[in-house]
Motif scaffolding. Structure first.
Motif, mmCIF file in Angstrom:
data_model
loop_
_atom_site.group_PDB
_atom_site.id
_atom_site.type_symbol
_atom_site.label_atom_id
_atom_site.label_comp_id
_atom_site.label_asym_id
_atom_site.label_seq_id
_atom_site.Cartn_x
_atom_site.Cartn_y
_atom_site.Cartn_z
ATOM 1 N N LEU A 140 19.392 -35.105 -25.188
ATOM 2 C CA LEU A 140 17.955 -35.149 -24.886
ATOM 3 C C LEU A 140 17.285 -36.271 -25.665
ATOM 4 O O LEU A 140 17.717 -36.623 -26.764
ATOM 5 N N GLU A 141 16.203 -36.789 -25.104
ATOM 6 C CA GLU A 141 15.417 -37.783 -25.836
ATOM 7 C C GLU A 141 14.765 -37.102 -27.026
ATOM 8 O O GLU A 141 14.674 -35.878 -27.093
ATOM 9 N N ALA A 142 14.260 -37.889 -27.957
ATOM 10 C CA ALA A 142 13.742 -37.359 -29.226
ATOM 11 C C ALA A 142 12.657 -36.297 -29.028
ATOM 12 O O ALA A 142 12.686 -35.245 -29.665
ATOM 13 N N GLY A 143 11.696 -36.540 -28.145
ATOM 14 C CA GLY A 143 10.593 -35.594 -27.941
ATOM 15 C C GLY A 143 11.058 -34.234 -27.446
ATOM 16 O O GLY A 143 10.781 -33.201 -28.076
ATOM 17 N N PRO A 144 11.760 -34.188 -26.310
ATOM 18 C CA PRO A 144 12.249 -32.894 -25.818
ATOM 19 C C PRO A 144 13.237 -32.216 -26.781
ATOM 20 O O PRO A 144 13.248 -31.002 -26.909
ATOM 21 N N ARG A 145 14.057 -33.015 -27.464
ATOM 22 C CA ARG A 145 15.008 -32.438 -28.417
ATOM 23 C C ARG A 145 14.255 -31.756 -29.555
ATOM 24 O O ARG A 145 14.610 -30.659 -29.996
ATOM 25 N N LYS A 146 13.181 -32.395 -30.026
ATOM 26 C CA LYS A 146 12.358 -31.830 -31.101
ATOM 27 C C LYS A 146 11.696 -30.533 -30.633
ATOM 28 O O LYS A 146 11.637 -29.547 -31.372
ATOM 29 N N LYS A 147 11.217 -30.522 -29.391
ATOM 30 C CA LYS A 147 10.586 -29.338 -28.817
ATOM 31 C C LYS A 147 11.602 -28.192 -28.698
ATOM 32 O O LYS A 147 11.295 -27.041 -29.013
ATOM 33 N N ALA A 148 12.814 -28.508 -28.242
ATOM 34 C CA ALA A 148 13.867 -27.489 -28.124
ATOM 35 C C ALA A 148 14.239 -26.933 -29.495
ATOM 36 O O ALA A 148 14.429 -25.720 -29.658
ATOM 37 N N LEU A 149 14.321 -27.799 -30.493
ATOM 38 C CA LEU A 149 14.644 -27.355 -31.849
ATOM 39 C C LEU A 149 13.562 -26.434 -32.399
ATOM 40 O O LEU A 149 13.861 -25.414 -33.033
ATOM 41 N N ALA A 150 12.293 -26.765 -32.131
ATOM 42 C CA ALA A 150 11.189 -25.908 -32.594
ATOM 43 C C ALA A 150 11.282 -24.522 -31.948
ATOM 44 O O ALA A 150 11.076 -23.500 -32.619
ATOM 45 N N GLN A 151 11.640 -24.467 -30.662
ATOM 46 C CA GLN A 151 11.785 -23.177 -29.976
ATOM 47 C C GLN A 151 12.941 -22.381 -30.584
ATOM 48 O O GLN A 151 12.830 -21.185 -30.796
ATOM 49 N N ILE A 152 14.036 -23.051 -30.880
ATOM 50 C CA ILE A 152 15.183 -22.376 -31.502
ATOM 51 C C ILE A 152 14.789 -21.814 -32.873
ATOM 52 O O ILE A 152 15.165 -20.692 -33.224
ATOM 53 N N HIS A 153 14.019 -22.580 -33.643
ATOM 54 C CA HIS A 153 13.553 -22.084 -34.949
ATOM 55 C C HIS A 153 12.699 -20.831 -34.783
ATOM 56 O O HIS A 153 12.846 -19.864 -35.537
ATOM 57 N N ARG A 154 11.796 -20.831 -33.774
ATOM 58 C CA ARG A 154 10.960 -19.645 -33.527
ATOM 59 C C ARG A 154 11.817 -18.448 -33.141
ATOM 60 O O ARG A 154 11.613 -17.336 -33.630
ATOM 61 N N LEU A 155 12.786 -18.680 -32.262
ATOM 62 C CA LEU A 155 13.667 -17.593 -31.847
ATOM 63 C C LEU A 155 14.476 -17.056 -33.023
ATOM 64 O O LEU A 155 14.590 -15.846 -33.214
ATOM 65 N N GLU A 156 15.029 -17.959 -33.803
ATOM 66 C CA GLU A 156 15.840 -17.553 -34.949
ATOM 67 C C GLU A 156 15.003 -16.722 -35.916
ATOM 68 O O GLU A 156 15.448 -15.677 -36.389
ATOM 69 N N LYS A 157 13.788 -17.162 -36.185
ATOM 70 C CA LYS A 157 12.912 -16.434 -37.105
ATOM 71 C C LYS A 157 12.586 -15.050 -36.552
ATOM 72 O O LYS A 157 12.612 -14.062 -37.277
ATOM 73 N N SER A 158 12.313 -14.967 -35.241
ATOM 74 C CA SER A 158 11.966 -13.667 -34.661
ATOM 75 C C SER A 158 13.168 -12.726 -34.661
ATOM 76 O O SER A 158 13.005 -11.520 -34.794
ATOM 77 N N PHE A 159 14.379 -13.254 -34.508
ATOM 78 C CA PHE A 159 15.563 -12.400 -34.520
ATOM 79 C C PHE A 159 15.906 -11.918 -35.922
ATOM 80 O O PHE A 159 16.508 -10.871 -36.082
ATOM 81 N N LEU A 160 15.538 -12.686 -36.922
ATOM 82 C CA LEU A 160 15.867 -12.317 -38.295
ATOM 83 C C LEU A 160 14.767 -11.510 -38.959
ATOM 84 O O LEU A 160 14.919 -11.078 -40.089
ATOM 85 N N THR A 161 13.650 -11.313 -38.259
ATOM 86 C CA THR A 161 12.541 -10.536 -38.800
ATOM 87 C C THR A 161 12.651 -9.109 -38.277
ATOM 88 O O THR A 161 12.737 -8.907 -37.062
ATOM 89 N N PRO A 162 12.639 -8.116 -39.163
ATOM 90 C CA PRO A 162 12.748 -6.735 -38.672
ATOM 91 C C PRO A 162 11.516 -6.352 -37.847
ATOM 92 O O PRO A 162 10.414 -6.828 -38.093
ATOM 93 N N LEU A 163 11.736 -5.504 -36.848
ATOM 94 C CA LEU A 163 10.636 -5.026 -36.020
ATOM 95 C C LEU A 163 9.764 -4.077 -36.837
ATOM 96 O O LEU A 163 10.272 -3.258 -37.585
ATOM 97 N N GLN A 164 8.469 -4.176 -36.656
ATOM 98 C CA GLN A 164 7.527 -3.363 -37.405
ATOM 99 C C GLN A 164 6.949 -2.265 -36.527
ATOM 100 O O GLN A 164 6.717 -2.465 -35.339
ATOM 101 N N ASN A 165 6.673 -1.109 -37.139
ATOM 102 C CA ASN A 165 5.913 -0.020 -36.509
ATOM 103 C C ASN A 165 6.473 0.431 -35.164
ATOM 104 O O ASN A 165 5.719 0.638 -34.219
ATOM 105 N N LEU A 166 7.774 0.571 -35.062
ATOM 106 C CA LEU A 166 8.356 1.086 -33.817
ATOM 107 C C LEU A 166 8.201 2.592 -33.786
ATOM 108 O O LEU A 166 8.591 3.279 -34.722
#
Length: 169
Positions: A140-166
Protein backbone atom coordinates in the motif's frame (compact mmCIF):
# COMPACT_ATOMS: atom_id res chain seq x y z
CA UNK A 1 -23.42 -43.43 37.74
CA UNK A 2 -25.81 -43.47 34.79
CA UNK A 3 -25.58 -45.54 31.66
CA UNK A 4 -24.26 -43.99 28.45
CA UNK A 5 -27.01 -43.54 25.85
CA UNK A 6 -24.53 -43.69 22.95
CA UNK A 7 -21.80 -46.26 22.32
CA UNK A 8 -18.34 -45.08 23.34
CA UNK A 9 -15.15 -46.22 21.60
CA UNK A 10 -11.63 -46.00 23.01
CA UNK A 11 -8.27 -45.97 21.25
CA UNK A 12 -5.29 -46.73 23.50
CA UNK A 13 -2.14 -44.96 22.32
CA UNK A 14 1.52 -45.27 23.14
CA UNK A 15 4.08 -42.78 21.86
CA UNK A 16 7.77 -43.67 22.07
CA UNK A 17 10.26 -40.82 21.94
CA UNK A 18 13.90 -40.73 20.78
CA UNK A 19 15.19 -40.86 24.37
CA UNK A 20 13.22 -44.06 24.96
CA UNK A 21 10.51 -42.77 27.27
CA UNK A 22 6.90 -43.47 26.43
CA UNK A 23 3.64 -41.62 26.89
CA UNK A 24 0.50 -43.71 27.16
CA UNK A 25 -2.88 -42.14 26.71
CA UNK A 26 -6.33 -42.83 25.31
CA UNK A 27 -8.94 -41.11 23.16
CA UNK A 28 -12.61 -41.67 23.91
CA UNK A 29 -15.06 -40.98 21.09
CA UNK A 30 -18.64 -41.62 20.05
CA UNK A 31 -17.48 -42.10 16.45
CA UNK A 32 -17.39 -45.71 15.32
CA UNK A 33 -14.16 -46.22 13.40
CA UNK A 34 -12.62 -49.08 11.48
CA UNK A 35 -9.11 -47.62 11.34
CA UNK A 36 -7.72 -47.11 14.88
CA UNK A 37 -5.38 -44.41 13.55
CA UNK A 38 -8.27 -42.18 12.42
CA UNK A 39 -9.20 -40.72 15.87
CA UNK A 40 -5.57 -39.66 16.60
CA UNK A 41 -5.36 -38.05 13.13
CA UNK A 42 -8.60 -36.18 13.80
CA UNK A 43 -7.38 -35.15 17.27
CA UNK A 44 -4.10 -33.88 15.79
CA UNK A 45 -6.09 -31.20 13.92
CA UNK A 46 -7.27 -29.72 17.24
CA UNK A 47 -4.35 -27.25 17.75
CA UNK A 48 -4.86 -25.78 14.27
CA UNK A 49 -8.58 -25.39 14.87
CA UNK A 50 -7.95 -23.72 18.24
CA UNK A 51 -5.35 -21.40 16.69
CA UNK A 52 -7.83 -20.45 13.98
CA UNK A 53 -10.42 -19.54 16.60
CA UNK A 54 -7.81 -17.61 18.61
CA UNK A 55 -6.90 -15.58 15.56
CA UNK A 56 -10.55 -15.07 14.77
CA UNK A 57 -11.31 -13.80 18.27
CA UNK A 58 -8.28 -11.51 18.24
CA UNK A 59 -8.57 -10.06 14.76
CA UNK A 60 -12.24 -10.14 13.67
CA UNK A 61 -13.80 -6.75 14.26
CA UNK A 62 -16.93 -7.21 16.33
CA UNK A 63 -16.56 -3.73 17.85
CA UNK A 64 -18.90 -2.06 15.34
CA UNK A 65 -21.91 -3.92 16.72
CA UNK A 66 -23.42 -1.63 19.36
CA UNK A 67 -26.24 -2.89 21.51
CA UNK A 68 -27.11 -2.61 25.17
CA UNK A 69 -28.81 -6.02 25.14
CA UNK A 70 -26.53 -8.83 26.28
CA UNK A 71 -28.56 -11.44 24.34
CA UNK A 72 -28.31 -9.41 21.11
CA UNK A 73 -24.54 -9.13 21.47
CA UNK A 74 -24.21 -12.85 22.23
CA UNK A 75 -26.43 -13.74 19.26
CA UNK A 76 -24.25 -11.59 16.97
CA UNK A 77 -21.04 -13.16 18.24
CA UNK A 78 -22.45 -16.69 17.90
CA UNK A 79 -23.69 -15.95 14.37
CA UNK A 80 -20.30 -14.58 13.32
CA UNK A 81 -18.51 -17.58 14.86
CA UNK A 82 -20.87 -20.00 13.10
CA UNK A 83 -20.38 -18.30 9.74
CA UNK A 84 -16.60 -18.34 10.32
CA UNK A 85 -16.77 -22.06 11.12
CA UNK A 86 -18.85 -22.73 8.00
CA UNK A 87 -16.37 -20.78 5.84
CA UNK A 88 -13.40 -22.66 7.33
CA UNK A 89 -15.18 -25.97 6.68
CA UNK A 90 -15.85 -24.91 3.07
CA UNK A 91 -12.18 -24.02 2.60
CA UNK A 92 -11.06 -27.26 4.21
CA UNK A 93 -13.36 -29.48 2.12
CA UNK A 94 -12.58 -27.61 -1.11
CA UNK A 95 -8.86 -27.97 -0.43
CA UNK A 96 -9.28 -31.62 0.43
CA UNK A 97 -11.07 -32.32 -2.86
CA UNK A 98 -8.67 -30.46 -5.16
CA UNK A 99 -5.34 -30.90 -3.38
CA UNK A 100 -4.89 -34.59 -2.70
CA UNK A 101 -1.48 -35.33 -1.25
CA UNK A 102 1.05 -36.66 -3.72
CA UNK A 103 3.03 -39.75 -2.88
CA UNK A 104 6.55 -40.71 -3.66
CA UNK A 105 10.04 -39.64 -2.65
CA UNK A 106 9.88 -36.26 -4.39
CA UNK A 107 6.39 -35.27 -3.20
CA UNK A 108 5.98 -32.08 -1.21
CA UNK A 109 3.52 -31.60 1.62
CA UNK A 110 0.23 -30.07 0.55
CA UNK A 111 -0.49 -26.52 1.58
CA UNK A 112 -4.12 -27.30 2.42
CA UNK A 113 -3.99 -25.75 5.89
CA UNK A 114 -2.54 -22.39 4.93
CA UNK A 115 -4.49 -19.61 6.66
CA UNK A 116 -6.71 -17.37 4.55
CA UNK A 117 -7.97 -13.86 5.10
CA UNK A 118 -11.55 -13.32 4.03
CA UNK A 119 -12.46 -9.68 3.37
CA UNK A 120 -16.18 -8.84 3.39
CA UNK A 121 -17.54 -5.70 1.75
CA UNK A 122 -21.28 -5.13 1.34
CA UNK A 123 -22.58 -8.39 -0.19
CA UNK A 124 -19.31 -9.75 -1.55
CA UNK A 125 -16.11 -11.22 -0.22
CA UNK A 126 -12.55 -11.88 -1.34
CA UNK A 127 -10.50 -14.79 -0.08
CA UNK A 128 -6.73 -14.32 -0.01
CA UNK A 129 -3.98 -16.55 1.37
CA UNK A 130 -2.47 -14.83 4.41
CA UNK A 131 0.88 -14.35 2.64
CA UNK A 132 -0.83 -12.61 -0.34
CA UNK A 133 -2.88 -10.41 1.98
CA UNK A 134 0.28 -9.43 3.87
CA UNK A 135 2.04 -8.56 0.62
CA UNK A 136 -0.94 -6.45 -0.50
CA UNK A 137 -0.90 -4.51 2.79
CA UNK A 138 2.86 -3.96 2.62
CA UNK A 139 2.56 -2.66 -0.95
CA UNK A 140 0.00 0.00 0.00
CA UNK A 141 1.03 3.60 -0.49
CA UNK A 142 2.11 5.48 2.64
CA UNK A 143 -1.27 7.14 3.34
CA UNK A 144 -3.50 4.05 3.14
CA UNK A 145 -0.85 1.94 4.90
CA UNK A 146 -0.78 4.44 7.79
CA UNK A 147 -4.60 4.38 7.95
CA UNK A 148 -4.63 0.55 8.01
CA UNK A 149 -2.01 0.51 10.77
CA UNK A 150 -4.06 2.96 12.86
CA UNK A 151 -7.12 0.68 12.50
CA UNK A 152 -5.06 -2.35 13.55
CA UNK A 153 -3.84 -0.43 16.63
CA UNK A 154 -7.46 0.40 17.55
CA UNK A 155 -8.51 -3.21 17.10
CA UNK A 156 -5.57 -4.53 19.08
CA UNK A 157 -6.28 -2.12 21.93
CA UNK A 158 -9.98 -3.05 22.00
CA UNK A 159 -9.16 -6.78 22.05
CA UNK A 160 -6.69 -6.38 24.90
CA UNK A 161 -9.04 -4.24 27.00
CA UNK A 162 -11.38 -6.22 29.26
CA UNK A 163 -15.10 -5.69 28.72
CA UNK A 164 -16.72 -3.52 31.37
CA UNK A 165 -20.11 -3.86 33.09
CA UNK A 166 -21.34 -6.99 31.31
CA UNK A 167 -24.65 -8.16 32.75
CA UNK A 168 -24.88 -11.87 33.56
CA UNK A 169 -26.59 -14.03 30.90
Amino acid sequence: MGEARVPLHVVALRETYADGHQDRWALLTTEDFADPQQPPRDYARRPKVEEGYRQFKCFYDLTDFHSRRFNAVMAQVVFVMLSYTLRQWQLWTANRRCCRPASGPDSRPTRGHDPYVVIYHQHAYAQLPLVSFTREVLELEAGPRKKALAQIHRLEKSFLTPLQNLPPP
